[in-house]
Design an enzyme around this catalytic site. Structure first.
Site, PDB file in Angstrom:
ATOM      1  CG  ASN A  13      -1.842   1.136   1.326  1.00  0.00           C
ATOM      2  OD1 ASN A  13      -1.449   2.263   1.041  1.00  0.00           O
ATOM      3  ND2 ASN A  13      -3.072   0.898   1.715  1.00  0.00           N
ATOM      4  CG  HIS A  16       0.709   6.416   4.733  1.00  0.00           C
ATOM      5  ND1 HIS A  16      -0.200   7.422   5.002  1.00  0.00           N
ATOM      6  CD2 HIS A  16       0.141   5.268   5.167  1.00  0.00           C
ATOM      7  CE1 HIS A  16      -1.248   6.898   5.609  1.00  0.00           C
ATOM      8  NE2 HIS A  16      -1.070   5.606   5.717  1.00  0.00           N
ATOM      9  CG  HIS A  49      -8.224   3.961   1.373  1.00  0.00           C
ATOM     10  ND1 HIS A  49      -8.371   3.831   2.734  1.00  0.00           N
ATOM     11  CD2 HIS A  49      -9.445   4.314   0.897  1.00  0.00           C
ATOM     12  CE1 HIS A  49      -9.633   4.101   3.065  1.00  0.00           C
ATOM     13  NE2 HIS A  49     -10.292   4.405   1.965  1.00  0.00           N
ATOM     14  NE  ARG A  51      -9.382   8.290   4.595  1.00  0.00           N
ATOM     15  CZ  ARG A  51      -9.595   7.407   5.579  1.00  0.00           C
ATOM     16  NH1 ARG A  51      -8.808   6.382   5.716  1.00  0.00           N
ATOM     17  NH2 ARG A  51     -10.583   7.562   6.410  1.00  0.00           N
ATOM     18  NE  ARG A  55      -7.623  11.279   5.587  1.00  0.00           N
ATOM     19  CZ  ARG A  55      -8.092  10.721   6.696  1.00  0.00           C
ATOM     20  NH1 ARG A  55      -7.303   9.967   7.438  1.00  0.00           N
ATOM     21  NH2 ARG A  55      -9.318  10.915   7.093  1.00  0.00           N
ATOM     22  CD  GLU A  76      -7.002  -0.496   1.237  1.00  0.00           C
ATOM     23  OE1 GLU A  76      -7.084   0.588   1.858  1.00  0.00           O
ATOM     24  OE2 GLU A  76      -6.218  -1.382   1.546  1.00  0.00           O
ATOM     25  CB  THR A 107      -9.445   1.612   7.511  1.00  0.00           C
ATOM     26  OG1 THR A 107      -8.985   2.292   6.351  1.00  0.00           O
ATOM     27  CG2 THR A 107     -10.813   1.023   7.249  1.00  0.00           C
ATOM     28  CD  GLU A 157      -7.094  -6.385   3.282  1.00  0.00           C
ATOM     29  OE1 GLU A 157      -7.219  -6.348   2.049  1.00  0.00           O
ATOM     30  OE2 GLU A 157      -6.373  -5.603   3.925  1.00  0.00           O
ATOM     31  CG  HIS A 200      -5.187  -1.622   9.615  1.00  0.00           C
ATOM     32  ND1 HIS A 200      -4.700  -0.933  10.694  1.00  0.00           N
ATOM     33  CD2 HIS A 200      -5.785  -0.708   8.829  1.00  0.00           C
ATOM     34  CE1 HIS A 200      -5.022   0.346  10.567  1.00  0.00           C
ATOM     35  NE2 HIS A 200      -5.665   0.515   9.428  1.00  0.00           N
TER      36      HIS A 200
HETATM   37  N1  PXP Z   1      -5.856  -3.224   4.281  1.00  0.00           N
HETATM   38  C1  PXP Z   1      -6.819  -2.277   4.346  1.00  0.00           C
HETATM   39  C2  PXP Z   1      -8.197  -2.629   3.927  1.00  0.00           C
HETATM   40  C3  PXP Z   1      -6.517  -0.967   4.773  1.00  0.00           C
HETATM   41  O1  PXP Z   1      -7.496  -0.041   4.845  1.00  0.00           O
HETATM   42  C4  PXP Z   1      -5.193  -0.658   5.116  1.00  0.00           C
HETATM   43  C5  PXP Z   1      -4.842   0.743   5.534  1.00  0.00           C
HETATM   44  O2  PXP Z   1      -5.070   1.606   4.482  1.00  0.00           O
HETATM   45  C6  PXP Z   1      -4.226  -1.654   5.009  1.00  0.00           C
HETATM   46  C7  PXP Z   1      -4.592  -2.936   4.612  1.00  0.00           C
HETATM   47  C8  PXP Z   1      -2.776  -1.412   5.298  1.00  0.00           C
HETATM   48  O3  PXP Z   1      -2.609  -1.036   6.620  1.00  0.00           O
HETATM   49  P1  PXP Z   1      -1.205  -0.453   7.097  1.00  0.00           P
HETATM   50  O4  PXP Z   1      -0.984   0.810   6.325  1.00  0.00           O
HETATM   51  O5  PXP Z   1      -1.386  -0.244   8.551  1.00  0.00           O
HETATM   52  O6  PXP Z   1      -0.164  -1.490   6.759  1.00  0.00           O
END
Ligand code: PXP
Length: 259
Positions: A13, A16, A49, A51, A55, A76, A107, A157, A200
């Site tokens: 992901n 960030h 994601h 959003r 952001r 996402e 999330t 998930e 997550h």
């Molecule tokens: N899976 C989903 C559905 C999420 O919303 C997120 C956070 O955006 C992640 C995985 C990844 O989480 P993290 O950034 O904490 O590794």
């Protein structure tokens, strides 16, 4: 599809990277460049994601990823008409429906598939009919898992946020409780014919116990990888996560096509 003992896929992901870019309002660092680097280092796919408040990832990022990324993109998004239209236009490999609250930092919690059946079911139907691999981001709760299966979402998930929090607190009993919940949830979901992912708050220290859950086909990991990349570089960090995931599977990774 992937067999339970097969290679556990890693979706990176890159949200960030966009958070950092947006802090200055320019084009650097580019999440697409990060996505390409992650794939080159062993990621099986990329997750973003989009959003509602934009952001971090913005619409143009999704368009550019779809144009320039050969690896599968997992989008996402909240279950809204606006996001549905974007998914139908961009046609990412996968769509993961997540709950979204504007004031949250990330999330928090999973979708309420039981309570929001009437809102979610038409979206799932339309996305599946369009050929998207739809997943529902839920807590490892038996009722939610069964509702997801009834809704005919092919993938769930499991939210590993509770496990992550227990690890931070160093609460051994809570860690064991959360892992049992994840293991039982994954088993129940697989028995119902669902493909099971998790994510997550996963990091180098806590990923092993989750990766060892045989029913899991994919992990999605973002914040830790991007943060750690500041110190070690994104390529080495993704490669190390890949190594830890394979080691948790006994090191007998079998390469299979992404589902
Ligand atoms: N899976 C989903 C559905 C999420 O919303 C997120 C956070 O955006 C992640 C995985 C990844 O989480 P993290 O950034 O904490 O590794």
């Amino acid at each position: 599809m992937i067999t339970p003992t097969g290679r556990l896929r890693l979706g990176v992901n890159v949200d960030h990277v966009a958070t950092l870019r947006n802090a200055r309002g320019g084009a650097h660092p580019d999440p697409l460049r990060a996505a390409l680097a992650a794939v080159a280092a062993g990621a099986d796919g990329v997750t973003v994601h989009l959003r509602e408040d934009r952001r971090h990832i913005v619409d143009e990022d999704v368009t550019r990823m779809m144009a320039e990324l050969s690896a599968p993109l997992n989008l996402e998004m909240a279950a809204t008409d606006e996001m549905l239209a974007i998914a139908l236009r961009e046609k990412p490999h996968a769509v993961c429906l997540v709950p979204e609250r504007r004031e949250e930092r990330t999330t928090e919690g999973g979708l309420n598939v039981v309570g929001e059946h009437n809102r979610l079911a038409p979206l799932v139907r339309e996305l599946v009919a369009d050929g998207r691999r739809v997943s529902l981001f839920i807590e490892a709760d038996p009722g939610q898992i069964e509702a997801a299966a009834e809704m005919r979402a092919p993938v769930i998930e499991l939210h590993t946020g509770g496990y992550h929090q227990a690890c931070i607190a160093g609460d051994v009993a809570k860690i064991a409780f959360e892992l049992t919940k994840l293991r039982e949830g994954a088993r129940r979901a697989a028995a119902l014919g669902l493909e099971v992912h998790a994510g997550h708050g996963l990091d180098f220290d806590n990923v092993g116990a989750v990766a060892a859950i045989a029913e899991l086909a994919e992990l999605n990991i973002g914040h830790y990888l991007v943060g750690e990349a500041i110190f070690a570089g994104l390529g080495p960090v993704v490669a190390e996560m890949r190594r830890l995931m394979d080691a948790a599977r006994g090191g007998d990774a079998v390469d299979e096509a992404a589902s």
